[in-house]
Design a protein around this motif. Structure first.
Motif, PDB file in Angstrom:
ATOM      1  N   LEU A  38       8.858   6.114   4.928  1.00 24.23           N
ATOM      2  CA  LEU A  38       7.962   7.245   5.191  1.00 24.23           C
ATOM      3  C   LEU A  38       6.593   7.044   4.554  1.00 24.23           C
ATOM      4  N   PRO A  39       6.492   6.757   3.252  1.00 26.92           N
ATOM      5  CA  PRO A  39       5.145   6.578   2.679  1.00 26.92           C
ATOM      6  C   PRO A  39       4.402   5.391   3.278  1.00 26.92           C
ATOM      7  N   GLN A  40       5.124   4.336   3.642  1.00 25.87           N
ATOM      8  CA  GLN A  40       4.460   3.180   4.254  1.00 25.87           C
ATOM      9  C   GLN A  40       3.893   3.548   5.619  1.00 25.87           C
ATOM     10  N   PHE A  41       4.644   4.325   6.388  1.00 26.99           N
ATOM     11  CA  PHE A  41       4.170   4.789   7.694  1.00 26.99           C
ATOM     12  C   PHE A  41       2.922   5.641   7.526  1.00 26.99           C
TER      13      PHE A  41
ATOM     14  N   PHE B 281       8.177  -2.550   1.681  1.00 31.63           N
ATOM     15  CA  PHE B 281       7.290  -1.571   1.051  1.00 31.63           C
ATOM     16  C   PHE B 281       6.218  -2.309   0.256  1.00 31.63           C
ATOM     17  N   THR B 282       4.935  -1.976   0.537  1.00 34.05           N
ATOM     18  CA  THR B 282       3.821  -2.722  -0.058  1.00 34.05           C
ATOM     19  C   THR B 282       2.788  -1.763  -0.644  1.00 34.05           C
TER      20      THR B 282
ATOM     21  N   ASP C  65      -0.529  -0.367  -2.588  1.00 37.75           N
ATOM     22  CA  ASP C  65      -1.899  -0.833  -2.771  1.00 37.75           C
ATOM     23  C   ASP C  65      -2.717   0.337  -3.299  1.00 37.75           C
ATOM     24  N   ASP C  66      -4.042   0.278  -3.173  1.00 35.62           N
ATOM     25  CA  ASP C  66      -4.859   1.343  -3.735  1.00 35.62           C
ATOM     26  C   ASP C  66      -4.706   2.666  -2.983  1.00 35.62           C
ATOM     27  N   ARG C  67      -4.156   2.636  -1.760  1.00 33.79           N
ATOM     28  CA  ARG C  67      -3.927   3.866  -0.999  1.00 33.79           C
ATOM     29  C   ARG C  67      -2.450   4.254  -0.936  1.00 33.79           C
ATOM     30  N   LEU C  68      -1.619   3.490  -1.601  1.00 31.78           N
ATOM     31  CA  LEU C  68      -0.186   3.770  -1.641  1.00 31.78           C
ATOM     32  C   LEU C  68       0.332   3.366  -3.013  1.00 31.78           C
ATOM     33  N   THR C  69       0.485   4.354  -3.881  1.00 29.45           N
ATOM     34  CA  THR C  69       0.852   4.073  -5.263  1.00 29.45           C
ATOM     35  C   THR C  69       2.208   4.696  -5.588  1.00 29.45           C
ATOM     36  N   VAL C  70       2.855   4.150  -6.620  1.00 26.18           N
ATOM     37  CA  VAL C  70       4.159   4.648  -7.058  1.00 26.18           C
ATOM     38  C   VAL C  70       4.111   4.936  -8.550  1.00 26.18           C
ATOM     39  N   THR C  71       4.579   6.122  -8.913  1.00 23.18           N
ATOM     40  CA  THR C  71       4.760   6.482 -10.321  1.00 23.18           C
ATOM     41  C   THR C  71       6.249   6.570 -10.595  1.00 23.18           C
ATOM     42  N   LEU C  72       6.730   5.762 -11.526  1.00 25.16           N
ATOM     43  CA  LEU C  72       8.141   5.817 -11.895  1.00 25.16           C
ATOM     44  C   LEU C  72       8.357   6.939 -12.896  1.00 25.16           C
TER      45      LEU C  72
ATOM     46  N   GLY D  99      -2.571   5.171  13.915  1.00 25.95           N
ATOM     47  CA  GLY D  99      -2.838   3.750  14.083  1.00 25.95           C
ATOM     48  C   GLY D  99      -4.292   3.406  14.251  1.00 25.95           C
ATOM     49  N   MET D 100      -5.184   4.427  14.213  1.00 25.40           N
ATOM     50  CA  MET D 100      -6.606   4.158  14.404  1.00 25.40           C
ATOM     51  C   MET D 100      -7.331   3.899  13.092  1.00 25.40           C
ATOM     52  N   ASN D 101      -6.554   3.815  12.019  1.00 24.92           N
ATOM     53  CA  ASN D 101      -7.144   3.578  10.702  1.00 24.92           C
ATOM     54  C   ASN D 101      -7.628   2.128  10.626  1.00 24.92           C
ATOM     55  N   SER D 102      -8.914   1.947  10.551  1.00 24.29           N
ATOM     56  CA  SER D 102      -9.488   0.598  10.617  1.00 24.29           C
ATOM     57  C   SER D 102      -9.090  -0.257   9.423  1.00 24.29           C
ATOM     58  N   SER D 103      -8.756   0.365   8.297  1.00 24.22           N
ATOM     59  CA  SER D 103      -8.410  -0.413   7.105  1.00 24.22           C
ATOM     60  C   SER D 103      -6.918  -0.622   6.969  1.00 24.22           C
ATOM     61  N   GLY D 104      -6.132  -0.190   7.988  1.00 25.71           N
ATOM     62  CA  GLY D 104      -4.681  -0.316   7.913  1.00 25.71           C
ATOM     63  C   GLY D 104      -4.252  -1.768   7.994  1.00 25.71           C
ATOM     64  N   ALA D 105      -3.118  -2.073   7.311  1.00 29.44           N
ATOM     65  CA  ALA D 105      -2.596  -3.441   7.288  1.00 29.44           C
ATOM     66  C   ALA D 105      -1.411  -3.612   8.218  1.00 29.44           C
ATOM     67  N   ALA D 106      -1.109  -2.604   9.014  1.00 25.26           N
ATOM     68  CA  ALA D 106       0.077  -2.667   9.866  1.00 25.26           C
ATOM     69  C   ALA D 106      -0.125  -3.651  11.004  1.00 25.26           C
ATOM     70  N   THR D 107       0.951  -4.359  11.345  1.00 23.95           N
ATOM     71  CA  THR D 107       0.905  -5.320  12.436  1.00 23.95           C
ATOM     72  C   THR D 107       1.715  -4.837  13.630  1.00 23.95           C
TER      73      THR D 107
END
Length: 488
Positions: free
Chosen positions: A295-298, A327-328, A330-337, A463-471
């Motif tokens: 979910l967060p990756q999507f 799960f990857t 980055d600066d727009r997807l962070t995890v706090t344990l 999917g229109m996010n120009s900075s997205g890393a999705a393939t």
């Protein structure tokens, strides 16, 4: 003093099994006595309200090999006179599916099969099964002891299955979490023929903690090339492959596909914020509960302007998500344990934190509760008020609620409505899950009439996010998900 030799034979022709201590011998005797009592009860009558189960172990290793669950038809059911007894073999890797892993599902399966008694057989992981014929031969002597009363002698008992297949499962990783115990990461073949990767905690094998669909990028690219050829010759469909058959083990998680229906509803709920419109270019999300990270990756890969912070209690879950589910961070997807309760309490106390969306998708570790998601403390009134303070004025709180206790569910809904006056809900077909979409409200008393239009805008923006890393491409129908919303 000489040590006693303790041995036990399983049946008249069984080979003697040596046991190290008296306690083990007594345990085996009690198990045989319990089985004899169960067998006698099953031979003397049928009972649709009782679904006893027993586990058969592999003799050489002592490990569980089959789990048998007895399902009788209810009184008054119109069952053909010849349909006394049948055995249903659950495909490997599918035993957690609702149809096979829940009492309600097995009841539906039995009603569909339409026999006086159906024995549902699940095969265990890390056991080898040659083929359907071998499984039938292995099970026949034992299951015949579970036949219903009145079945004629020498009656032919059918073995049922899905397409005559045993299914397929490969355990790709195992480990132990300090918080949740042993877990297994395994690839299985779904009913649709696709391959899926699952995370299962062995303390609760009936629940798939996380699931993602797998894809072979090389095969997809080859298929695309074939489609682009002007004069493609007809050919036989390619053989179904497994990861071990794929050169280089090239299977990847399909990040554009959300296996869990409640995750898709949560994504659709972003339409309540007007995500995808020009006036709402950024969306900050706080998600409690990582799972496999699908979910967060999507959200990070496909929702324009999304910045996602995840709070996860279990370090082992984060390790599995990164190692096996793509799960990857980055600066727009962070995890706090850490503990989600503590994290939210601390942020509310500190001030200066606000989110457009706060999502709870966290399970309870106490199986005795009538609510498996979320833990009770997450829906305490005082805590919900803190959640509300962390939301922007138009923010949305999304809750994955899994509650079988009707009185408890009513209490939870009352507390949620006490903090968030505008609550929409959507049930998940075939599951207990219900997703609540909660806000302070804008004067609306029902489902906003503009929501479907906002959903179409959101659909077009994914999917229109120009900075997205999705393939890969997002595979979700926002409008369909929003159509079944109702006021909770």
């Amino acid at each position: 003093m000489p040590m006693p030799i303790l041995e036990m034979c399983q049946g008249e022709d069984g080979a003697p099994v040596r046991l190290p201590v008296v306690a083990d011998l007594l345990s085996v005797v009690r198990e045989r006595q319990a089985y004899a009592m169960l067998r006698q009860r099953l031979r003397t009558g049928t009972n649709a309200t009782s679904t006893p189960s027993l586990t058969l172990c592999h003799a050489p290793t002592g490990r569980p090999r089959y789990t048998l669950t007895v399902q009788d038809c209810p009184p008054g059911a119109k069952v053909p006179r010849a349909n006394h007894f049948a055995i249903f073999i659950v495909p490997q890797g599918r035993e957690s599916d609702w149809l096979y892993g829940s009492a309600e599902g097995r009841g539906q399966l039995a009603a569909s099969a339409n026999f006086r008694r159906l024995v549902v057989v699940a095969m265990h992981r890390e056991q080898e099964y040659t083929d359907m014929q071998a499984v039938q031969s292995e099970l026949s002597p034992m299951v015949m002891e579970l036949a219903p009363p009145g079945m004629p002698a020498n009656h032919q008992v059918p073995f049922l299955s899905v397409g005559g297949e045993l299914g397929w499962r490969e355990v790709v990783s195992r480990g132990t979490s300090d918080l949740s115990g042993q877990y297994s990461v395994e690839d299985v073949r779904g009913e649709d023929g696709q391959l899926y990767r699952r995370l299962v905690f062995l303390g609760n094998e009936g629940l798939v903690q996380s699931e993602s669909r797998l894809t072979d990028p090389a095969a997809a690219a080859s298929s695309q090339k074939k489609k682009s050829r002007r004069k493609a010759k007809p050919s036989a469909p390619p053989p179904v492959t497994t990861p071990s058959q794929t050169p280089g083990g090239a299977l990847e998680v399909d990040k554009g596909f959300l296996c869990c229906a409640h995750h898709r509803v949560m994504v659709a709920g972003l339409a309540m914020l007007g995500v995808g419109t020009d006036h709402n270019k950024d969306v900050s999300v706080l998600l409690v509960g990582l799972g496999g990270g699908g979910l967060p990756q999507f959200l990070r890969d496909f929702v324009p302007g999304a910045k996602v912070e995840v709070v996860e209690l279990d370090p082992a879950v984060l390790e599995v998500a990164q190692g096996w589910f793509g799960f990857t961070p980055d600066d727009r997807l962070t995890v706090t344990l850490g503990d989600g309760l503590e994290r939210i309490n601390n942020m509310e106390r500190e001030g200066g934190h606000q989110y457009n969306v706060i999502m709870f998708d966290v399970d309870s570790k106490d199986p005795s509760l009538g609510m498996s998601c979320p833990p009770p403390a997450f829906v305490d009134t005082a805590f919900l008020e803190r959640v509300g303070k962390l939301l922007t004025p138009q923010g949305v709180f999304m809750l994955n609620l899994v509650c079988r206790d009707s009185a408890l569910k009513k209490s939870v809904l009352s507390r949620v409505r006490g903090v968030f006056p505008h609550v929409l809900s959507r049930g998940i077909e075939g599951e207990v899950n219900e997703v609540l979409l909660c806000s302070r409200g804008t004067g609306e008393t029902g489902v906003p009439p503009t929501l479907l239009k906002a959903g179409k805008t959101l659909q077009g923006s994914l999917g229109m996010n120009s900075s997205g890393a999705a393939t890969c491409s997002p595979q979700i129908d926002i409008t369909e998900l929003l159509e079944d919303l109702k006021v909770a």
